[in-house]
Design an enzyme around this catalytic site. Structure first.
Site, PDB file in Angstrom:
ATOM      1  N   SER A   1      17.206   0.516  34.424  1.00 25.90           N
ATOM      2  CA  SER A   1      16.704   0.301  33.067  1.00 25.90           C
ATOM      3  C   SER A   1      15.188   0.267  33.065  1.00 25.90           C
ATOM      4  O   SER A   1      14.562  -0.175  34.042  1.00 25.90           O
ATOM      5  CB  SER A   1      17.238  -1.014  32.494  1.00 25.90           C
TER       6      SER A   1
ATOM      7  N   TYR B   1      19.145  -9.973  32.735  1.00 20.93           N
ATOM      8  CA  TYR B   1      19.510  -8.556  32.776  1.00 20.93           C
ATOM      9  C   TYR B   1      18.466  -7.763  33.555  1.00 20.93           C
ATOM     10  O   TYR B   1      18.805  -6.934  34.402  1.00 20.93           O
ATOM     11  CB  TYR B   1      19.636  -8.025  31.347  1.00 20.93           C
TER      12      TYR B   1
END
Length: 255
Positions: free
Chosen positions: A147, A160
Site C-alpha cells: 500500500s 494497517y
C-alpha cells in the site's frame, strides 16, 4: 497465445476489488487463475464467469484467512481443485492480495483489532508463501499487494500501515533467498482505489479530494493494479525482484 499461457496463478481475495482486477487481467493474459475468496462466493464466481467469457480459464475456492492453520487449509483446498484443471498441480504465480483495513489512531486500536489485521495482512501471506514454496515452480513469481500508506504518515490507519510495512520487508528479504530458483518477489503499492472497501470515493466531495491527491486527478481503478501485477508476473519482468512498485498514480508527491 497470451504472455501467461500455460501458467497457473493463485490470487488471494481474488473475487472483489483489486483482487478481481488482478484475476481478470491474469486470465486475459492466458493464465489459469485460482480465485481464492473468504466470504463473498457470488463475487468470486462472477469473476470466474467474466474470465471464462473472455476465453480464459479460472476456478474459485474458499478458505478463511486470519485463523490458525489458514495457510495449510488454503493449500489443501487449492491442491484439491487444481487437480481438476491441471494434472501437473502446482503453480507459477502467487499473488498475496487479501487484506483488511483497521481504522483508528494508536489510542483507538485494541489488541483484538491489531491481531486481526496482522493475522490477515502479514501473517497469512508469510505462511502461504512458506507452505507454497514446494508447489511454486522454479522461475515463478510472488507478488504481494502492499500500500502507498507505507510512504506517508497517516495516524488513522497506523496498524494497517504497519502490516504493509512488514510485507514490504518480507518481499525484499524473500527475493534474496529465492533468487537461486529464478523466483522473483515483488510488491505493488496502490493508492486509493475505487472498490467497495473504499465507500468514501462514492461521495462527490470525497472523490474530488481523493482524485486531487494523484497527479492525474482521478481515483485509481482495479485494472490499474491488475495491469501492473500482470507485468510483474510475465517474463518481461524477469530481471526485476525485491521491488515495491508504486501504483498510486503519483499520489502525495506534493505533500
Amino acid at each position: 497465445m497470451g504472455k501467461l499461457s500455460g501458467k497457473t496463478a493463485l490470487v488471494t481475495g481474488g473475487g472483489r476489488g483489486i483482487g478481481r482486477g488482478i484475476s481478470e487481467r491474469l486470465g486475459r493474459d492466458g493464465a489459469l487463475v485460482a480465485v481464492h475468496y473468504g466470504n463473498d462466493e457470488a463475487a468470486a464466481k462472477e469473476t470466474v464467469r467474466t474470465i471464462e467469457a473472455e476465453g480464459g480459464r479460472a476456478f474459485a475456492f474458499r478458505t478463511e484467512l486470519g485463523v490458525p492453520g489458514d495457510a495449510e487449509a488454503l493449500w489443501a483446498a487449492f491442491d484439491e481443485q487444481i487437480a481438476r484443471y491441471d494434472e501437473r498441480g502446482g503453480l507459477d504465480i502467487l499473488v498475496n492480495n487479501a487484506g483488511v483495513l483497521a481504522s483508528g489512531a494508536i489510542d483507538q486500536i485494541d489488541e483484538a483489532a491489531y491481531d486481526r489485521v496482522f493475522a490477515i495482512n502479514t501473517k497469512a501471506p508469510f505462511f502461504i508463501i512458506k507452505h507454497g514454496l514446494t508447489r511454486l515452480r522454479d522461475n515463478g513469481r510472488i507478488i504481494n499487494v502492499s500500500s502507498g500508506v507505507t510512504k506517508v504518515a497517516i495516524p488513522d490507519v497506523i496498524a494497517y500501515s504497519a502490516t504493509k510495512g512488514a510485507l514490504d520487508t518480507l518481499t525484499f528479504t524473500l527475493a534474496q533467498g529465492l533468487g537461486a530458483r529464478g523466483i522473483t518477489v515483488n510488491a505493488v503499492a496502490p493508492g486509493t482505489i475505487e472498490t467497495d472497501a473504499n465507500p468514501w470515493v462514492k461521495d462527490p466531495e470525497g472523490r474530488k479530494q481523493i482524485a486531487a491527491v494523484s497527479v492525474f486527478n482521478r481515483v485509481g481503478r482495479p485494472a490499474d493494479i491488475g495491469d501492473a501485477v500482470a507485468f510483474l508476473a510475465s517474463d518481461d519482468a524477469r530481471w526485476i525482484t525485491a521491488e515495491v512498485i508504486d501504483v498510486s498514480g503519483g499520489s502525495a508527491l506534493g505533500i
